[in-house]
Design a protein around this motif. Structure first.
Motif, mmCIF file in Angstrom:
data_model
loop_
_atom_site.group_PDB
_atom_site.id
_atom_site.type_symbol
_atom_site.label_atom_id
_atom_site.label_comp_id
_atom_site.label_asym_id
_atom_site.label_seq_id
_atom_site.Cartn_x
_atom_site.Cartn_y
_atom_site.Cartn_z
ATOM 1 N N LEU A 64 0.858 -1.190 0.000
ATOM 2 C CA LEU A 64 0.000 0.000 0.000
ATOM 3 C C LEU A 64 0.890 1.235 0.000
ATOM 4 O O LEU A 64 2.066 1.164 0.381
ATOM 5 C CB LEU A 64 -0.820 0.051 1.309
ATOM 6 N N GLU B 296 -2.432 5.136 2.418
ATOM 7 C CA GLU B 296 -3.432 4.053 2.517
ATOM 8 C C GLU B 296 -3.201 3.230 3.793
ATOM 9 O O GLU B 296 -4.139 2.872 4.498
ATOM 10 C CB GLU B 296 -3.346 3.137 1.286
ATOM 11 N N LYS C 177 -5.849 2.879 6.943
ATOM 12 C CA LYS C 177 -6.390 1.584 7.393
ATOM 13 C C LYS C 177 -6.035 1.322 8.849
ATOM 14 O O LYS C 177 -6.841 0.781 9.607
ATOM 15 C CB LYS C 177 -5.839 0.448 6.524
#
Ligand SMILES: C[S@@+](CC[C@H](N)C(=O)[O-])C[C@H]1O[C@@H](n2cnc3c(N)ncnc32)[C@H](O)[C@@H]1O
Length: 258
Positions: free
Chosen positions: A101, A105, A109
Motif C-alpha cells: 500500500l 493508505e 487503514k
C-alpha cells in the motif's frame, strides 16, 4: 552510402563527442561526483543507526519501514522483535512486503482498525517512501500518531549535498546528482522540527539520517528559512537540521538516560 550521408554521420559523432566531453568536464558534474563519493564514505549507515536506536530501548520492539524497495539493502538487516513493511511496489516487486500500500493508505487503514496483523504503536518507524516534502511531512505526522512515547521516527535523505540531489523530479538523471535522489524530504524534516512537538537531530551520514523523538515541551526556533530555499539550507545546515555526528547524538541520548 552517399558522401553527404557520411559527412552527416561524422558530424553527429563530433557533436556527441563534444556533448560528452563538456558533460564530463563540467564543474557542476565533477562536484556532484565528488559529493557522492564523499557521502558514500561516511559512516555509520542508516541500518546501524536504526539498530542502535532499537537496542537502546532494551525491550521487545516493533519496527515499521515505509518504503522498502530491495529489503536486502536495509529491512532484512534490522534487528527488531517484529518488523512490518509498507511499499506499493513502484520500484521493486517484492512479494514479501507485508502491506502493499502507499503510506497514506496504510495509515488510513491502521487508523480505522481495518488492518489485521499490525500493532497499534511502533518503537521505531523508518520513513523512506516518496521523497517529496508534502508526502514526507504527512508520513511524519502519521508516524508520530502511532509511535510509542519513547520511540523514534527515523528519516532517510534529510541532508542533500546540493540542489541537484534535492530536485523534485526523480526521473531527471542528467544532473550532477545522476540517479541519486534525496528529493525534498529535508523540507518536511525542517518543518516538523519547527512546528511539531518533537526533538530533532540529523546524523551527518548516509545522506542525512533524521531522528525525531516526541518531546514533552515545544522548543521554538527562529525560522531562518521561511521559503525553504536550498541555498539557505546549504549555508546553515548545522542550525537548520541540528546536524550532528553519530557520536554526538549518542552522547545526548545517554545523558537523557543518566
Ligand atoms: C528509496 S526506496 C526505499 C529504500 C529502503 N528503505 C532502504 O533503506 O534501502 C523508496 C521506496 O518507496 C516506495 N514508495 C514510493 N511511494 C511511496 C508511498 N507513497 N508510500 C510508501 N512507499 C512508497 C517505492 O516503491 C520505493 O520502493
Amino acid at each position: 552510402m552517399s558522401i553527404n550521408r557520411i559527412i552527416q554521420f561524422l558530424k553527429e559523432i563530433r557533436r556527441r563527442y563534444i556533448a560528452g566531453t563538456s558533460y564530463r568536464t563540467n564543474p557542476y558534474i565533477q562536484d556532484g561526483w565528488a559529493q557522492e563519493q564523499a557521502e558514500l564514505k561516511k559512516r555509520p549507515r542508516r541500518t546501524e543507526i536504526i539498530n542502535y536506536l532499537l537496542d537502546s530501548l532494551n525491550r521487545e520492539t516493533e519496527y515499521l519501514e515505509i518504503g522498502v524497495r530491495n529489503p536486502g539493502d536495509n529491512f532484512n538487516h534490522i534487528r527488531a522483535t517484529r518488523k512490518y513493511s509498507v511499499d506499493p511496489g513502484l520500484e521493486y516487486d517484492n512479494p514479501e512486503i507485508d502491506f502493499k500500500l502507499t503510506s497514506d493508505e496504510f495509515f488510513a487503514k491502521l487508523r480505522s482498525e481495518a488492518l489485521s496483523g499490525a500493532p497499534s504503536k511502533f518503537d521505531v518507524v523508518f520513513i523512506d517512501g516518496l521523497h517529496l516534502a508534502d508526502q514526507a511531512f504527512r508520513d511524519i505526522v502519521n508516524s508520530l500518531d502511532f509511535l510509542k512515547d519513547d520511540g523514534f521516527v527515523v528519516m532517510h535523505d534529510c541532508n542533500p549535498p546540493s540542489e541537484f540531489y534535492a530536485r523534485e523530479t526523480y526521473g531527471f538523471h542528467l544532473s550532477p546528482a545522476g540517479h541519486v535522489w534525496n528529493g525534498t524530504t529535508w523540507k518536511a524534516y525542517c518543518k516538523a522540527r519547527l512546528e511539531l512537538q518533537v526533538k530533532a537531530h540529523c546524523i551527518d551520514s548516509d545522506w542525512g539520517v533524521g531522528i525525531l523523538q516526541i518531546s514533552a515541551e515545544k522548543k521554538s526556533f527562529p525560522n531562518l528559512n521561511p521559503f525553504y530555499e536550498f541555498h539557505v539550507l546549504a549555508q546553515h545546515r548545522r542550525e537548520l537540521l541540528n546536524l550532528v555526528s553519530f557520536e554526538e547524538f549518542k552522547q545526548q541520548l545517554l545523558s537523557l538516560h543518566r
